[in-house]
Design an enzyme around this catalytic site. Structure first.
Site, PDB file in Angstrom:
ATOM      1  CG  ASP A  64      -1.820   1.107   1.403  1.00  0.00           C
ATOM      2  OD1 ASP A  64      -1.441   2.245   0.512  1.00  0.00           O
ATOM      3  OD2 ASP A  64      -2.578   1.055   2.196  1.00  0.00           O
ATOM      4  CG  ASN A  91      -0.308   3.081 -12.993  1.00  0.00           C
ATOM      5  OD1 ASN A  91      -1.090   3.880 -13.856  1.00  0.00           O
ATOM      6  ND2 ASN A  91      -1.053   2.047 -12.443  1.00  0.00           N
ATOM      7  CE1 TYR A 157      -7.286  11.305  -9.720  1.00  0.00           C
ATOM      8  CE2 TYR A 157      -7.633  13.106 -11.595  1.00  0.00           C
ATOM      9  CZ  TYR A 157      -7.249  11.882 -11.474  1.00  0.00           C
ATOM     10  OH  TYR A 157      -6.665  11.133 -12.316  1.00  0.00           O
ATOM     11  CE  LYS A 161      -3.635  11.833 -10.522  1.00  0.00           C
ATOM     12  NZ  LYS A 161      -2.798  10.598 -10.401  1.00  0.00           N
TER      13      LYS A 161
END
Length: 256
Positions: A64, A91, A157, A161
């Site tokens: 994890d 990824n 999110y 990013k």
């Protein structure tokens, strides 16, 4: 001979989707693959079979990446098994949809832990081993067009990013003198299992396709081909860049 013969690549979240395609493609190019996953192991075992069928070797490890000791163990096991690890593909990622004013601390912590904290500390462990061995390396982060584009309903999110974009830029400068390049791949709309709801909703899908100049969704293989290039010697002078792979979506996108 493959472009990546003699290399060892750690690919996080490689039990399905884009990560699985990347693992298979890098194996086709000659790299040995460390397959990272969490949860049920079947997908990781499928990836291992694909790696072996590509003529390479693989190692399956459950880790994890949001937990720092597990990221350190992932790198350590890669070195113990293969004697090296000189490619890292960050990824693994996740998203949680919620209006900004309803977003919980738990969702914030989880998304940022997987999408930003994980790549930060896994890259740290990866780089520490490379520096001690005085070896060069490649880091490729699978980011998103939303490292730059707004995505209402996904503030966590976008924040993760956007943070990954700036982290990449900083590390490209800091690690360049060590012979380690750091770049981001920013996919747009890709046909993967995580998008099965979209794929099944024809009106919504058609509306999206109208915004993509190439008129189709990307594939996991499209993304994997770009990662294979970035980790090869052909991309030796690319450092500190985000390579967008979205069919032109981000140049033609308007929120409704």
């Amino acid at each position: 001979m493959g472009k990546l013969d003699g290399r060892v690549a750690i690919v996080t979240g490689s039990s399905s989707g884009i990560g699985q395609a990347i693992a298979e493609r890098l194996a086709t190019e000659g790299a040995k693959i460390v397959i990272d996953y969490v949860g049920p192991s079947q997908g990781a075992e499928d990836t291992l079979k694909a790696v072996i069928n590509a003529g390479s070797e693989g190692l399956v490890i459950e880790a994890d990446i949001s937990k720092v000791p597990e990221t350190q163990a992932l790198v350590e096991q890669a070195w113990q098994h293969f004697g090296s690890a000189d490619i890292l593909v960050n990824n693994a990622g996740m998203e949680r949809k919620s209006a900004f004013w309803q977003t919980s601390e738990q969702d914030y912590d989880q998304v940022l832990a997987v999408n930003l904290k994980g790549p930060f500390f896994l890259t740290q462990a990866f780089v520490q081993r490379l520096r001690s061995a005085k070896k060069p390396g490649r880091v490729v982060n699978i980011s998103s067009v939303h490292e730059d584009m707004a995505f209402p309903g996904f503030a966590t999110y976008c924040a993760s990013k956007g943070g990954l974009r700036m982290l990449m830029r900083d590390l490209a400068v800091e690690l360049g003198p060590e012979g380690i390049t750091v770049n981001n791949v920013a996919p747009g709309a890709i046909a993967t299992p995580i998008n099965k709801g979209l794929l099944a909703d024809r009106p919504k899908l058609d509306a999206l396709l109208q915004k993509i100049p190439l008129g189709r969704l990307g594939t996991a293989q499209d993304v994997a081909a770009l990662v294979a290039f970035l980790t090869s010697d052909e991309a030796a002078y690319i450092n500190g860049a985000t390579l967008t792979i979205d069919g032109g979506l981000s140049r033609n996108y308007h929120e409704q």
